[in-house]
Scaffold this motif. Structure first.
Motif, PDB file in Angstrom:
ATOM      1  N   ASP A  39      64.763  81.187 -33.884  1.00 10.56           N
ATOM      2  CA  ASP A  39      64.994  79.881 -33.998  1.00 10.56           C
ATOM      3  C   ASP A  39      66.574  79.820 -33.950  1.00 10.56           C
ATOM      4  OD1 ASP A  39      65.523  80.820 -36.513  1.00 10.56           O
ATOM      5  OD2 ASP A  39      63.833  79.838 -37.406  1.00 10.56           O
ATOM      6  N   GLY A  40      67.376  80.774 -33.894  1.00 10.98           N
ATOM      7  CA  GLY A  40      68.822  80.646 -34.049  1.00 10.98           C
ATOM      8  C   GLY A  40      69.330  80.465 -35.389  1.00 10.98           C
ATOM      9  N   THR A  41      68.769  80.828 -36.485  1.00 10.41           N
ATOM     10  CA  THR A  41      69.177  80.969 -37.870  1.00 10.41           C
ATOM     11  C   THR A  41      69.426  82.486 -38.063  1.00 10.41           C
ATOM     12  OG1 THR A  41      67.027  81.395 -38.672  1.00 10.41           O
ATOM     13  CG2 THR A  41      67.695  78.799 -38.539  1.00 10.41           C
ATOM     14  N   VAL A  42      70.122  82.800 -39.136  1.00  9.89           N
ATOM     15  CA  VAL A  42      70.435  84.141 -39.480  1.00  9.89           C
ATOM     16  C   VAL A  42      69.202  84.733 -40.208  1.00  9.89           C
ATOM     17  CG1 VAL A  42      71.931  85.660 -40.991  1.00  9.89           C
ATOM     18  CG2 VAL A  42      73.015  83.690 -39.828  1.00  9.89           C
ATOM     19  N   ARG A  43      68.814  85.787 -39.733  1.00  9.00           N
ATOM     20  CA  ARG A  43      67.346  86.386 -40.142  1.00  9.00           C
ATOM     21  C   ARG A  43      67.556  87.478 -41.048  1.00  9.00           C
ATOM     22  NH1 ARG A  43      63.199  89.544 -36.199  1.00  9.00           N
ATOM     23  NH2 ARG A  43      63.247  91.610 -37.278  1.00  9.00           N
ATOM     24  N   ASP A  44      66.645  87.113 -42.454  1.00 11.28           N
ATOM     25  CA  ASP A  44      66.621  88.420 -43.108  1.00 11.28           C
ATOM     26  C   ASP A  44      65.295  89.070 -42.469  1.00 11.28           C
ATOM     27  OD1 ASP A  44      68.673  87.543 -44.747  1.00 11.28           O
ATOM     28  OD2 ASP A  44      66.871  86.544 -46.033  1.00 11.28           O
ATOM     29  N   SER A  45      65.345  90.553 -42.622  1.00  6.83           N
ATOM     30  CA  SER A  45      64.148  91.273 -41.841  1.00  6.83           C
ATOM     31  C   SER A  45      63.580  92.085 -43.006  1.00  6.83           C
ATOM     32  CB  SER A  45      64.866  92.445 -40.904  1.00  6.83           C
ATOM     33  OG  SER A  45      65.343  91.551 -39.748  1.00  6.83           O
ATOM     34  N   ALA A  46      62.410  92.032 -43.142  1.00 11.36           N
ATOM     35  CA  ALA A  46      61.410  92.683 -43.933  1.00 11.36           C
ATOM     36  C   ALA A  46      61.148  94.280 -43.321  1.00 11.36           C
ATOM     37  CB  ALA A  46      60.105  92.039 -44.317  1.00 11.36           C
TER      38      ALA A  46
END
Length: 210
Positions: free
Chosen positions: A182-189
């Motif tokens: 979605d174009g945001t900065v992603r945190d990944s699990a």
């Protein structure tokens, strides 16, 4: 670089991804897009062709092994998945007792399973469970990897729950990891299954499919 392979079970067949899958995957992706908020799933033919081309480029470099997922009962394509982030340790440590798979430049030492999406009609069916069983079996029993990683957008509760159901052990959150769909900065699990856990994970997956 690992060889292309067909992996088949009672519900799904994982076929080496090719340009011939473009239209079938586009039909699968077009059923409903309600669950793709955190997942990269091409919307039109040009995007799907580019998606496949980029996956095949990664395969040619030895970094990935992509598949198209086919429902064997309906004989229709229902999505895609792949091995990715394949790593080849040049000096692997001693194998655990009972494991003696020889290392070679064509066999990964660790792998990730990801870039997985399924058509709406295939979600919440045995298809994803069996696909993961086929991939994990190939990784641990054929390649003899030490670890399989699985990761997802930390906000994707549906995907995280699915990973936990197949036996992935939660490792933590990698903050500000990458750009999200979605174009945001992603945190990944991050989750993983290691070789010592595989027999128990396999038994649980087989029981779920029984």
């Amino acid at each position: 670089m690992p060889e292309s392979v067909i992996l088949e079970g009672r519900h799904v067949r994982l076929e080496p991804l090719s340009a011939a899958h473009t239209d079938g995957l586009l039909r699968a992706a077009g059923e409903s897009r309600d669950t793709y908020a955190y997942t990269k799933v091409p919307e039109d033919r040009e995007a799907m062709a580019r998606y496949i081309e980029e996956a095949l480029q990664d395969q040619a470099s030895g970094a990935a092994l992509p598949f198209a997922v086919r429902d064997v009962r309906r004989e229709v394509l229902i999505g895609s998945t792949r091995f990715l982030d394949l790593d080849y340790w040049t000096a692997a440590p001693a194998w655990p007792a009972g494991r003696s798979v020889p290392r070679s430049g064509a066999v990964p030492t660790v792998a990730e399973i990801g870039s997985t999406w399924l058509a709406a009609s295939a979600q919440r069916t045995p298809c994803n469970t069996e696909a993961k069983l086929l991939l994990l079996t190939h990784a641990f029993d054929v390649w003899g990897v030490f670890r399989v990683t699985l990761k997802t957008d930390a906000r994707n509760a549906r995907s995280r729950s699915a990973i936990e159901r197949i036996g992935g052990r939660f490792e933590g959150i990698r903050r500000a990891h990458t750009l999200a769909v979605d174009g945001t900065v992603r945190d990944s699990a991050y989750y993983s299954v290691v070789a010592e856990e595989w027999p128990g994970v396999r038994a649980a997956l087989e029981a779920r499919l029984a």
